[in-house]
Design an enzyme around this catalytic site. Structure first.
Site, PDB file in Angstrom:
ATOM      1  N   CYS A  87      39.081  -9.805  24.592  1.00  0.00           N
ATOM      2  CA  CYS A  87      40.432  -9.373  24.971  1.00  0.00           C
ATOM      3  C   CYS A  87      40.458  -8.595  26.285  1.00  0.00           C
ATOM      4  CB  CYS A  87      41.066  -8.573  23.838  1.00  0.00           C
ATOM      5  SG  CYS A  87      40.276  -6.987  23.458  1.00  0.00           S
ATOM      6  N   HIS A 140      42.522  -3.878  20.451  1.00  0.00           N
ATOM      7  CA  HIS A 140      42.875  -5.162  21.064  1.00  0.00           C
ATOM      8  C   HIS A 140      43.882  -4.914  22.179  1.00  0.00           C
ATOM      9  CE1 HIS A 140      43.196  -9.498  21.345  1.00  0.00           C
ATOM     10  NE2 HIS A 140      44.516  -9.407  21.287  1.00  0.00           N
ATOM     11  N   ASP A 183      46.846 -13.416  25.538  1.00  0.00           N
ATOM     12  CA  ASP A 183      45.671 -12.613  25.225  1.00  0.00           C
ATOM     13  C   ASP A 183      44.511 -13.514  24.815  1.00  0.00           C
ATOM     14  OD1 ASP A 183      46.856 -13.409  22.781  1.00  0.00           O
ATOM     15  OD2 ASP A 183      45.974 -11.719  21.713  1.00  0.00           O
TER      16      ASP A 183
END
Length: 258
Positions: A166, A218, A230
């Site tokens: 991420c 995240h 993402d």
């Protein structure tokens, strides 16, 4: 006469002692019982080993039943499980156990699982360089750089260009689009820049998820209208942010975009 009295006393004691023991010894329960079921902050876990199943739990609080086994952890080596409920159960053996209700990221697998089969997901990275810069440029350049990576696979610790995690993805995009250096981890990217509220978040800001501002797990690039791009277990994708398995912690603004 005394011998007879002593014999009677011994016999009485022999009868009473077992009866007292029966009253003080713990016994197994005849049913599984639910002590409590409560919601919990969406927390990410991965399997601790290849052992363990998820279950459908049925019955009532006083007579809970273990239904069908639904998902074998051996078949989910890289899955992130999102726990949203916890349940304490006293089984028939008299021992209390903690179970989590978990769902995978795509919402295609779910069930109750004993917490001991899982371990909290770690987001530590091999590269923890914390240097950062601020940037200026256009949202169009950020969007173009991000979309050009759609479909690339997720790899833990991936910095691109062939695969990403991420924060490796967000770092790569800002470098390509603006020549800007973001810190390496999601936590550092949250900590390093000006925070903005959800109401003031703009496309091109970074959006962060986790259990608290001190536990960012995240991140993605916010696109507006509850959407982001993402890198997650399905790879680089565009997805919704306002879903049950994401717990939004906040937003940051690494760059001033036109």
């Amino acid at each position: 006469m005394k011998i007879k009295q002593i014999s009677l006393a011994v016999a009485f004691a022999a009868a009473v002692v077992p009866a007292l023991s029966l009253n003080t010894t713990a016994h197994a329960n005849s049913t599984n019982t639910i002590v409590s079921t409560t919601p919990m902050t969406n927390t990410s876990y991965v399997r601790k080993s290849a052992t363990g199943w998820t279950y459908n739990l049925g019955g009532t609080a006083s007579n809970m039943t273990f239904g069908k086994k639904t998902h074998y952890l051996k078949n989910y080596p890289n899955t992130t499980w999102h726990a949203t409920q916890k349940r304490y159960i006293v089984k028939k053996n008299g021992v209390k156990y903690l179970y989590y209700y978990v769902t995978n990221g795509r919402g295609t697998a779910s069930g109750w699982i004993w917490h001991g089969y899982l371990t909290p997901k770690s987001y530590a990275h091999t590269n923890t360089v914390s240097s950062s810069t601020t940037g200026n440029g256009s949202y169009a350049s950020i969007l173009s750089a991000a979309k050009s990576q759609l479909g690339k696979p997720y790899v833990y610790g991936g910095n691109g260009p062939s695969a990403f995690d991420c924060s490796g993805f967000t770092k790569y995009v800002f470098s390509k689009a603006l020549g800007q250096t973001l810190p390496r981890t999601a936590q550092q990217q949250y900590d390093s820049y000006t925070h903005v509220s959800a109401a003031n978040a703009q496309p091109g800001d970074l959006i962060f998820f986790g259990t608290s501002t001190a536990n960012i797990t995240h991140c993605g690039i916010y696109l507006g209208n509850n959407q982001m791009i993402d890198a997650q277990l399905r790879g680089v994708i565009t997805e919704a942010t306002n879903v049950s398995w994401w717990h939004t912690v906040g937003y940051s603004r690494p760059a001033t975009l036109s």
